[in-house]
Design a protein around this motif. Structure first.
Motif, PDB file in Angstrom:
ATOM      1  N   TYR A 144      35.729  37.749  25.544  1.00  0.00           N
ATOM      2  CA  TYR A 144      37.019  37.908  26.228  1.00  0.00           C
ATOM      3  C   TYR A 144      38.122  38.260  25.231  1.00  0.00           C
ATOM      4  CZ  TYR A 144      41.361  36.578  28.537  1.00  0.00           C
ATOM      5  OH  TYR A 144      42.637  36.575  29.013  1.00  0.00           O
ATOM      6  N   ILE A 148      40.444  41.709  25.392  1.00  0.00           N
ATOM      7  CA  ILE A 148      41.898  41.795  25.558  1.00  0.00           C
ATOM      8  C   ILE A 148      42.569  42.363  24.299  1.00  0.00           C
ATOM      9  CG2 ILE A 148      41.999  39.953  27.285  1.00  0.00           C
ATOM     10  CD1 ILE A 148      43.044  38.076  25.139  1.00  0.00           C
ATOM     11  N   HIS A 152      44.785  45.598  24.355  1.00  0.00           N
ATOM     12  CA  HIS A 152      46.168  45.092  24.241  1.00  0.00           C
ATOM     13  C   HIS A 152      46.673  44.582  25.585  1.00  0.00           C
ATOM     14  CE1 HIS A 152      46.285  46.740  20.201  1.00  0.00           C
ATOM     15  NE2 HIS A 152      45.870  47.899  20.678  1.00  0.00           N
ATOM     16  N   GLY A 154      46.361  41.059  28.553  1.00  0.00           N
ATOM     17  CA  GLY A 154      46.306  39.589  28.586  1.00  0.00           C
ATOM     18  C   GLY A 154      47.670  39.022  28.236  1.00  0.00           C
ATOM     19  N   ALA A 155      47.901  37.810  28.706  1.00  0.00           N
ATOM     20  CA  ALA A 155      49.203  37.171  28.469  1.00  0.00           C
ATOM     21  C   ALA A 155      49.430  36.982  26.976  1.00  0.00           C
ATOM     22  CB  ALA A 155      49.257  35.839  29.189  1.00  0.00           C
TER      23      ALA A 155
ATOM     24  N   LEU B  97      40.156  38.169  34.387  1.00  0.00           N
ATOM     25  CA  LEU B  97      40.589  37.060  33.531  1.00  0.00           C
ATOM     26  C   LEU B  97      41.835  37.443  32.729  1.00  0.00           C
ATOM     27  CD1 LEU B  97      37.089  35.855  32.316  1.00  0.00           C
ATOM     28  CD2 LEU B  97      38.724  34.503  33.649  1.00  0.00           C
ATOM     29  N   ALA B  98      41.878  38.685  32.291  1.00  0.00           N
ATOM     30  CA  ALA B  98      43.066  39.144  31.555  1.00  0.00           C
ATOM     31  C   ALA B  98      44.296  39.090  32.449  1.00  0.00           C
ATOM     32  CB  ALA B  98      42.840  40.559  31.031  1.00  0.00           C
ATOM     33  N   SER B 101      45.354  35.509  33.226  1.00  0.00           N
ATOM     34  CA  SER B 101      45.998  34.816  32.102  1.00  0.00           C
ATOM     35  C   SER B 101      47.516  34.890  32.194  1.00  0.00           C
ATOM     36  CB  SER B 101      45.521  35.412  30.769  1.00  0.00           C
ATOM     37  OG  SER B 101      46.082  36.699  30.544  1.00  0.00           O
ATOM     38  N   ALA B 102      48.017  35.869  32.941  1.00  0.00           N
ATOM     39  CA  ALA B 102      49.464  36.010  33.108  1.00  0.00           C
ATOM     40  C   ALA B 102      49.927  35.532  34.481  1.00  0.00           C
ATOM     41  CB  ALA B 102      49.860  37.472  32.914  1.00  0.00           C
ATOM     42  N   PRO B 104      50.386  32.489  37.583  1.00  0.00           N
ATOM     43  CA  PRO B 104      50.864  31.088  37.582  1.00  0.00           C
ATOM     44  C   PRO B 104      49.753  30.064  37.344  1.00  0.00           C
ATOM     45  CG  PRO B 104      51.798  32.301  39.426  1.00  0.00           C
ATOM     46  CD  PRO B 104      50.735  33.179  38.828  1.00  0.00           C
ATOM     47  N   PRO B 106      46.883  30.261  34.884  1.00  0.00           N
ATOM     48  CA  PRO B 106      46.067  30.957  33.887  1.00  0.00           C
ATOM     49  C   PRO B 106      44.796  30.210  33.498  1.00  0.00           C
ATOM     50  CG  PRO B 106      47.967  29.949  32.851  1.00  0.00           C
ATOM     51  CD  PRO B 106      48.156  29.791  34.330  1.00  0.00           C
ATOM     52  N   ALA B 223      52.991  41.532  33.247  1.00  0.00           N
ATOM     53  CA  ALA B 223      52.987  40.456  32.252  1.00  0.00           C
ATOM     54  C   ALA B 223      51.675  40.401  31.487  1.00  0.00           C
ATOM     55  CB  ALA B 223      53.250  39.110  32.938  1.00  0.00           C
ATOM     56  N   ALA B 224      50.628  40.919  32.111  1.00  0.00           N
ATOM     57  CA  ALA B 224      49.314  40.967  31.446  1.00  0.00           C
ATOM     58  C   ALA B 224      49.166  42.227  30.606  1.00  0.00           C
ATOM     59  CB  ALA B 224      48.193  40.885  32.479  1.00  0.00           C
ATOM     60  N   GLY B 225      50.196  43.039  30.561  1.00  0.00           N
ATOM     61  CA  GLY B 225      50.167  44.211  29.688  1.00  0.00           C
ATOM     62  C   GLY B 225      49.735  45.498  30.343  1.00  0.00           C
TER      63      GLY B 225
END
Lengths: 156, 289
Positions: A144, A148, A152, A154-155, B97-98, B101-102, B104, B106, B223-225
């Motif tokens: 994972y 990500i 680039h 993922g939070a 999952l990515a 992660s962003a 509420p 995660p 927010a996750a890009g």
């Protein structure tokens, strides 16, 4: 002896100050998984329940590293935490269910008894969903993180 | 392409639709339950409107919610088997999952899957079960479009719309009764699963819930890009294909045009940047069978 008493008092003061400075947070969600890393992909360390008090070890963005009673630590997102004391629910739907879940249930991420019963009663195969769950669980944190980082995404 | 444009379900993304029509803060009133009865069966409608004295939603634990989500997911994956392509399933889980992660939640228990049907659709069940169809993926052009659809579903999951509505309505009066009726509880969870599944596969969320999931979804994906423009591009592509397919919308669902318009407006105040990852999508989402 007098010096020893002073030293002991000083140590007590330091310890007291240390204890007093430890930041506490309270779980405000009903049940939340504590994970070994800062994402859903990381294995669950344990589950905490609403009202549990946790000691903050460190913070990274919205993720909070907390000390657990057994001496281990893990990460939880601050969306599930409150800086104010939160009371536990006074009445639970299924007494004991939460405890059972914490010790066995969701960690294995097999089908819950209710879902097993449902599938059986309807003559449905649980295999397709179990295969998806197994595949999801087979993804390792390193895979994972690589994914990500490469994209680039993922939070942050 | 064997393209069945399933407009009523088009991205309707029906998290447990005990919740249909619950966007107004008023819970599932008898009128709503009555309206739902043709869809979910009279017995289930009565079950919902009777105050759910057995399984009170206020009493649903995370475990119950997970069982409910799993039950609906079992039914769904029996109707639409998952695509037998582990690489694709793995890829969609990584994208999900990515995105999550962003979100509420995660650290939630997120499970993603691709269902083997040409229908263009996506579903989400309680406690993190999110599905997208092969048909939907075949109409995407980059990873950000996939991320946008998953973000929309994730937003539905995070909202707990129906559970919260029923909690607010029911209070805690029936908890003791429910706690003492374990067998009844299982039966009622089963009934709730039936109701949720029936509604999930036949209708969808309310317009406002869909609008809200679009609105929150683009924020989550950004927010996750990921570039939120990709989600708009996907919706516009579906809109154009809908016109040529002559599809009709259910009255209880928002028109794709309205959603395009609202998402477009939402994006005006957001940065038009982020990853699209078309090549990675092509590499991982080809050869779906």
């Amino acid at each position: 002896m007098k010096i020893s008493h002073v030293s002991a008092a000083a140590i007590a003061l330091v310890l007291g100050a240390t204890v007093a400075s430890a930041e506490s947070v309270w779980v405000k969600a009903e049940l939340v998984d504590i994970r070994s890393g800062k994402a859903a992909i990381y294995p669950k360390v344990t589950t905490v329940k609403k009202g549990d008090e946790l000691t903050v070890k460190s913070r990274d963005g919205h993720w909070v590293e907390v000390q657990l009673a057994n001496g281990s630590s893990g990460w939880i997102n601050d969306v599930s935490l409150s800086s104010q004391k939160v009371g536990a629910d006074l009445v639970g739907f299924a007494p004991g269910a939460a405890a059972a879940e914490m010790s066995t249930g969701v960690a294995a991420r097999g089908l819950q008894p209710g879902a097993e019963t449902y599938a059986s009663s309807k003559g449905l195969s649980k295999a397709p969903l179990e295969a998806l769950i197994a595949l999801r669980k087979s993804i390792q944190p390193a895979e994972y993180e690589s994914f990500i980082n490469e994209g680039h995404v993922g939070a942050k | 392409m064997n393209f069945k444009f399933h407009v009523p379900l088009l991205l309707a993304s029906c998290t447990l639709l005990l919740f249909a029509g619950c966007n107004n803060g008023g819970g599932l009133d008898p009128n709503t339950a009555s309206a739902l009865s043709p869809l979910i069966g009279q017995q289930n409608a009565q079950f919902l409107s009777a105050g759910m004295k057995g399984v009170n939603a206020a009493a649903l634990s995370t475990k119950d919610e997970d069982a409910l989500g799993q039950s609906i997911a079992v039914a769904l994956t029996n109707q639409y088997p998952p695509v037998k392509n582990d690489n694709l399933q793995r890829y969609v889980n990584l994208v999900g999952l990515a995105v999550a992660s962003a979100s509420p939640n995660p650290g939630g228990n997120w499970i993603f899957g691709v269902l083997d049907t040409p229908d263009v659709n996506a579903f989400s069940g309680p406690n993190g079960y999110v599905f997208v169809t092969r048909g939907a993926i075949e109409h995407m052009q980059d990873e950000a479009e996939l991320a946008g659809v998953l973000a929309h579903e994730i937003s539905h999951v995070c909202s707990h719309d129906g559970l919260n509505q029923i909690k607010a309505k029911e209070g805690t009066a029936a908890l003791a009764e429910a706690a003492s009726a374990a067998d009844s509880r299982l039966a009622q969870l089963s009934s709730m699963s039936d109701a949720g599944y029936d509604v999930l596969t036949k209708t969808g969320y309310s317009q406002n819930q869909e609008f809200a999931a679009d609105r929150e979804g683009v924020k989550i994906m950004a927010a996750a890009g990921y570039n939120p423009e990709s989600y708009l591009a996907f919706l516009r592509r579906l809109q154009s294909q809908q016109a040529s397919s002559g599809g009709k919308l259910m009255s209880t669902h928002p028109g794709i045009g309205q959603r395009v318009s609202r998402v477009s407006q939402e994006l005006q105040s957001m940065p038009h940047s982020g990853a699209t990852l078309a090549q990675r999508f092509q590499n991982n989402a080809l050869n779906l069978h």
